[in-house]
Design a protein around this motif. Structure first.
Motif, PDB file in Angstrom:
ATOM      1  N   TRP A 275      -5.265  -3.237  -8.445  1.00  0.00           N
ATOM      2  CA  TRP A 275      -4.099  -3.524  -7.605  1.00  0.00           C
ATOM      3  C   TRP A 275      -4.537  -3.963  -6.207  1.00  0.00           C
ATOM      4  O   TRP A 275      -4.025  -4.935  -5.660  1.00  0.00           O
ATOM      5  N   GLU A 276      -5.499  -3.240  -5.637  1.00  0.00           N
ATOM      6  CA  GLU A 276      -5.971  -3.583  -4.298  1.00  0.00           C
ATOM      7  C   GLU A 276      -6.592  -4.979  -4.264  1.00  0.00           C
ATOM      8  O   GLU A 276      -6.399  -5.727  -3.305  1.00  0.00           O
ATOM      9  N   THR A 277      -7.328  -5.323  -5.326  1.00  0.00           N
ATOM     10  CA  THR A 277      -7.929  -6.661  -5.409  1.00  0.00           C
ATOM     11  C   THR A 277      -6.847  -7.731  -5.468  1.00  0.00           C
ATOM     12  O   THR A 277      -6.900  -8.729  -4.752  1.00  0.00           O
TER      13      THR A 277
ATOM     14  N   LYS B 279       0.822  -1.216   0.000  1.00  0.00           N
ATOM     15  CA  LYS B 279       0.000   0.000   0.000  1.00  0.00           C
ATOM     16  C   LYS B 279       0.854   1.264   0.000  1.00  0.00           C
ATOM     17  O   LYS B 279       0.356   2.359   0.265  1.00  0.00           O
TER      18      LYS B 279
ATOM     19  N   GLY C 188      -4.981  -8.014  -2.150  1.00  0.00           N
ATOM     20  CA  GLY C 188      -5.777  -8.737  -1.168  1.00  0.00           C
ATOM     21  C   GLY C 188      -5.758 -10.244  -1.413  1.00  0.00           C
ATOM     22  O   GLY C 188      -5.659 -11.037  -0.476  1.00  0.00           O
TER      23      GLY C 188
ATOM     24  N   GLN D  48      -5.787   1.298  -9.655  1.00  0.00           N
ATOM     25  CA  GLN D  48      -5.627   1.188  -8.206  1.00  0.00           C
ATOM     26  C   GLN D  48      -6.591   0.154  -7.629  1.00  0.00           C
ATOM     27  O   GLN D  48      -6.216  -0.644  -6.768  1.00  0.00           O
ATOM     28  N   SER D  49      -7.811   0.152  -8.103  1.00  0.00           N
ATOM     29  CA  SER D  49      -8.791  -0.825  -7.633  1.00  0.00           C
ATOM     30  C   SER D  49      -8.350  -2.250  -7.962  1.00  0.00           C
ATOM     31  O   SER D  49      -8.453  -3.148  -7.125  1.00  0.00           O
TER      32      SER D  49
ATOM     33  N   GLU E 111      -0.446   4.041  -2.276  1.00  0.00           N
ATOM     34  CA  GLU E 111      -1.897   4.214  -2.248  1.00  0.00           C
ATOM     35  C   GLU E 111      -2.305   5.687  -2.183  1.00  0.00           C
ATOM     36  O   GLU E 111      -3.138   6.144  -2.981  1.00  0.00           O
TER      37      GLU E 111
END
Length: 143
Positions: free
Chosen positions: A89-91, A58, A94, A86-87, A61
């Motif tokens: 990447w976050e997925t 992060k 996770g 970014q979305s 971020e």
């Protein structure tokens, strides 16, 4: 039956099937082998990677959110694209964190289960007469 002696005697030959050697070398014994120290190291590495991903994954971020905001305010499609990136990447981050946690937890469970199985085997072995065998008695059979 085939005559292999040349003297007219017939002999019977037996051929046993065997498992072919594995490709790329390796042991072909078929025995399960668990090394607690190796499993422990792998589980610890997965746990540490999970922790690092939580922090380092992060790292950009906030800067990405700011850039997205500025680009969107300036009417550039790049801002929207950066938000989608970014979305995504976050997925993915996770998912990777969950995989690391799963690996770490599974190896911890495997270590505990293996130890329990070993204890059950060591304390529950019985001889042909049904009497409980002590570790010293088991050693007599192995040597």
């Amino acid at each position: 039956m085939t005559d292999v002696s040349g003297a007219g005697e017939s002999t019977v030959h037996t051929q046993l099937n065997e498992i072919p050697a594995p490709r790329g070398g390796g042991d072909n014994s078929g025995d399960l082998s668990v090394r607690d120290d190796e499993l422990g190291k792998l589980g610890n590495m997965a746990f540490e990677l999970h922790g690092r991903l939580s922090n380092d994954g992060k790292h950009a971020e906030e800067a990405t959110r700011v850039a997205k905001s500025w680009l969107t305010e300036d009417g550039m499609d790049t801002g929207s694209a950066l938000g989608e990136l970014q979305s995504a990447w976050e997925t993915k981050l996770g998912t990777l964190q969950e995989a690391c946690a799963h690996i770490s937890n599974h190896l911890d469970f495997s270590l505990k289960a293996h130890k329990q199985d070993e204890e059950t085997i060591e304390t529950g072995m019985r001889n042909a007469e049904g009497k409980l065998m002590t570790v010293s008695r088991i050693s007599e059979y192995i040597n």
